[in-house]
Design a protein around this motif. Structure first.
Motif, PDB file in Angstrom:
ATOM      1  N   ARG A   1       0.858  -1.179   0.000  1.00 44.98           N
ATOM      2  CA  ARG A   1       0.000   0.000   0.000  1.00 44.98           C
ATOM      3  C   ARG A   1       0.894   1.229   0.000  1.00 44.98           C
ATOM      4  N   ARG A   2       0.530   2.219  -0.820  1.00 44.44           N
ATOM      5  CA  ARG A   2       1.295   3.459  -0.937  1.00 44.44           C
ATOM      6  C   ARG A   2       0.378   4.633  -0.613  1.00 44.44           C
ATOM      7  N   GLU A   3       0.910   5.577   0.152  1.00 41.51           N
ATOM      8  CA  GLU A   3       0.169   6.797   0.470  1.00 41.51           C
ATOM      9  C   GLU A   3       1.092   7.993   0.268  1.00 41.51           C
ATOM     10  N   ASP A   4       0.666   8.909  -0.606  1.00 41.90           N
ATOM     11  CA  ASP A   4       1.422  10.136  -0.830  1.00 41.90           C
ATOM     12  C   ASP A   4       1.088  11.117   0.275  1.00 41.90           C
ATOM     13  N   ILE A   5       2.109  11.695   0.888  1.00 40.73           N
ATOM     14  CA  ILE A   5       1.933  12.574   2.032  1.00 40.73           C
ATOM     15  C   ILE A   5       2.232  14.017   1.662  1.00 40.73           C
ATOM     16  N   ASP A   6       1.287  14.885   1.940  1.00 38.98           N
ATOM     17  CA  ASP A   6       1.469  16.327   1.926  1.00 38.98           C
ATOM     18  C   ASP A   6       2.102  16.901   0.667  1.00 38.98           C
TER      19      ASP A   6
ATOM     20  N   ALA B   1       4.594  17.227  -9.571  1.00 35.42           N
ATOM     21  CA  ALA B   1       4.704  15.782  -9.304  1.00 35.42           C
ATOM     22  C   ALA B   1       5.560  15.535  -8.075  1.00 35.42           C
ATOM     23  N   TYR B   2       5.290  16.277  -7.025  1.00 40.24           N
ATOM     24  CA  TYR B   2       6.131  16.303  -5.830  1.00 40.24           C
ATOM     25  C   TYR B   2       5.339  15.900  -4.609  1.00 40.24           C
ATOM     26  N   ASN B   3       5.933  15.091  -3.769  1.00 39.05           N
ATOM     27  CA  ASN B   3       5.380  14.744  -2.465  1.00 39.05           C
ATOM     28  C   ASN B   3       6.437  15.001  -1.411  1.00 39.05           C
ATOM     29  N   ARG B   4       6.017  15.448  -0.241  1.00 39.09           N
ATOM     30  CA  ARG B   4       6.963  15.615   0.863  1.00 39.09           C
ATOM     31  C   ARG B   4       7.412  14.266   1.392  1.00 39.09           C
ATOM     32  N   ALA B   5       6.556  13.264   1.279  1.00 39.66           N
ATOM     33  CA  ALA B   5       6.885  11.920   1.760  1.00 39.66           C
ATOM     34  C   ALA B   5       5.967  10.911   1.088  1.00 39.66           C
ATOM     35  N   VAL B   6       6.387   9.660   1.122  1.00 38.85           N
ATOM     36  CA  VAL B   6       5.594   8.556   0.598  1.00 38.85           C
ATOM     37  C   VAL B   6       5.637   7.449   1.644  1.00 38.85           C
TER      38      VAL B   6
ATOM     39  N   ASP C   1       7.363   2.662 -10.064  1.00 38.05           N
ATOM     40  CA  ASP C   1       7.751   2.115  -8.766  1.00 38.05           C
ATOM     41  C   ASP C   1       8.686   3.036  -7.989  1.00 38.05           C
ATOM     42  N   LEU C   2       9.163   4.104  -8.627  1.00 37.97           N
ATOM     43  CA  LEU C   2      10.038   5.037  -7.913  1.00 37.97           C
ATOM     44  C   LEU C   2       9.264   5.729  -6.805  1.00 37.97           C
ATOM     45  N   VAL C   3       9.818   5.723  -5.608  1.00 41.17           N
ATOM     46  CA  VAL C   3       9.197   6.417  -4.484  1.00 41.17           C
ATOM     47  C   VAL C   3      10.028   7.624  -4.063  1.00 41.17           C
ATOM     48  N   GLN C   4      11.255   7.695  -4.581  1.00 39.82           N
ATOM     49  CA  GLN C   4      12.106   8.849  -4.306  1.00 39.82           C
ATOM     50  C   GLN C   4      13.083   9.034  -5.468  1.00 39.82           C
ATOM     51  N   ILE C   5      13.278  10.290  -5.868  1.00 42.25           N
ATOM     52  CA  ILE C   5      14.339  10.624  -6.816  1.00 42.25           C
ATOM     53  C   ILE C   5      15.121  11.805  -6.263  1.00 42.25           C
ATOM     54  N   MET C   6      16.399  11.797  -6.582  1.00 44.58           N
ATOM     55  CA  MET C   6      17.270  12.912  -6.235  1.00 44.58           C
ATOM     56  C   MET C   6      17.918  13.365  -7.532  1.00 44.58           C
ATOM     57  N   ILE C   7      17.663  14.613  -7.888  1.00 43.45           N
ATOM     58  CA  ILE C   7      18.203  15.179  -9.127  1.00 43.45           C
ATOM     59  C   ILE C   7      19.297  16.165  -8.745  1.00 43.45           C
ATOM     60  N   PHE C   8      20.490  15.893  -9.248  1.00 41.52           N
ATOM     61  CA  PHE C   8      21.634  16.767  -9.019  1.00 41.52           C
ATOM     62  C   PHE C   8      22.009  17.409 -10.344  1.00 41.52           C
ATOM     63  N   THR C   9      22.276  18.700 -10.312  1.00 43.81           N
ATOM     64  CA  THR C   9      22.614  19.421 -11.531  1.00 43.81           C
ATOM     65  C   THR C   9      23.698  20.458 -11.256  1.00 43.81           C
ATOM     66  N   VAL C  10      24.423  20.794 -12.294  1.00 42.44           N
ATOM     67  CA  VAL C  10      25.405  21.866 -12.186  1.00 42.44           C
ATOM     68  C   VAL C  10      24.798  23.197 -12.627  1.00 42.44           C
ATOM     69  N   ASP C  11      23.529  23.160 -13.082  1.00 43.74           N
ATOM     70  CA  ASP C  11      22.863  24.376 -13.555  1.00 43.74           C
ATOM     71  C   ASP C  11      21.381  24.309 -13.194  1.00 43.74           C
TER      72      ASP C  11
ATOM     73  N   PRO D   1       7.074  10.739  -7.024  1.00 43.60           N
ATOM     74  CA  PRO D   1       7.970  10.392  -5.922  1.00 43.60           C
ATOM     75  C   PRO D   1       8.230  11.557  -4.988  1.00 43.60           C
ATOM     76  N   ALA D   2       8.713  11.242  -3.796  1.00 44.42           N
ATOM     77  CA  ALA D   2       9.345  12.263  -2.976  1.00 44.42           C
ATOM     78  C   ALA D   2      10.604  12.642  -3.744  1.00 44.42           C
ATOM     79  N   SER D   3      10.942  13.925  -3.764  1.00 46.11           N
ATOM     80  CA  SER D   3      12.044  14.300  -4.647  1.00 46.11           C
ATOM     81  C   SER D   3      12.895  15.426  -4.089  1.00 46.11           C
TER      82      SER D   3
END
Length: 131
Positions: free
Chosen positions: A2-7, A16-21, A74-84, A106-108
């Protein structure tokens, strides 16, 4: 599972942003290392083209997920790193279209870093998936 998107609050519907999953009883986890825009020969592709690197990076991420029996959804979290970060935010619709197409929210994290492992890389994305 079971998945619940939080806040999703302020940006959730637009970005497409969640504070938590919350996940209850996941069967499998996949920790996904940073992915970048590499061509089929392993070189950095779309040099200087942030949209091209965003799209190819998500494609490579999707390939890794698929190989492990997962999907982008199925992604529940992503972290995007950029130089710009300005370039990424100006082209964030490319991120949103990939996530929307995959029905993924996902939480991101989006963060600017001083450098990535190859100076031609503009973006790197890592993630956490669950089933």
């Amino acid at each position: 599972m079971r998945r619940e998107d939080i806040d999703p609050r302020f940006f959730g519907d637009r970005l497409a942003y969640n504070r938590a999953v919350v996940l209850e009883q996941p069967r499998r986890w996949l920790v996904v290392a940073g992915h970048e825009a590499r061509d089929d020969e392993g070189g950095i592709a779309a040099v200087g083209d942030i949209r091209g690197q965003i799209r190819l990076t998500f494609r490579r991420l999707g390939e890794t997920l698929h190989t492990a029996g997962f999907a982008l959804s199925d992604l529940v979290q992503i972290m995007i790193f950029t130089v710009d970060i300005e370039a990424v935010t100006a082209n964030y619709d490319a991120v949103l279209s990939v996530l929307a197409e995959a029905d993924c929210r996902p939480a991101s994290l989006l963060a600017e870093v001083r450098a990535l492992s190859d100076p031609r890389m503009l973006i790197e994305i890592e993630g956490l998936a669950a089933q």
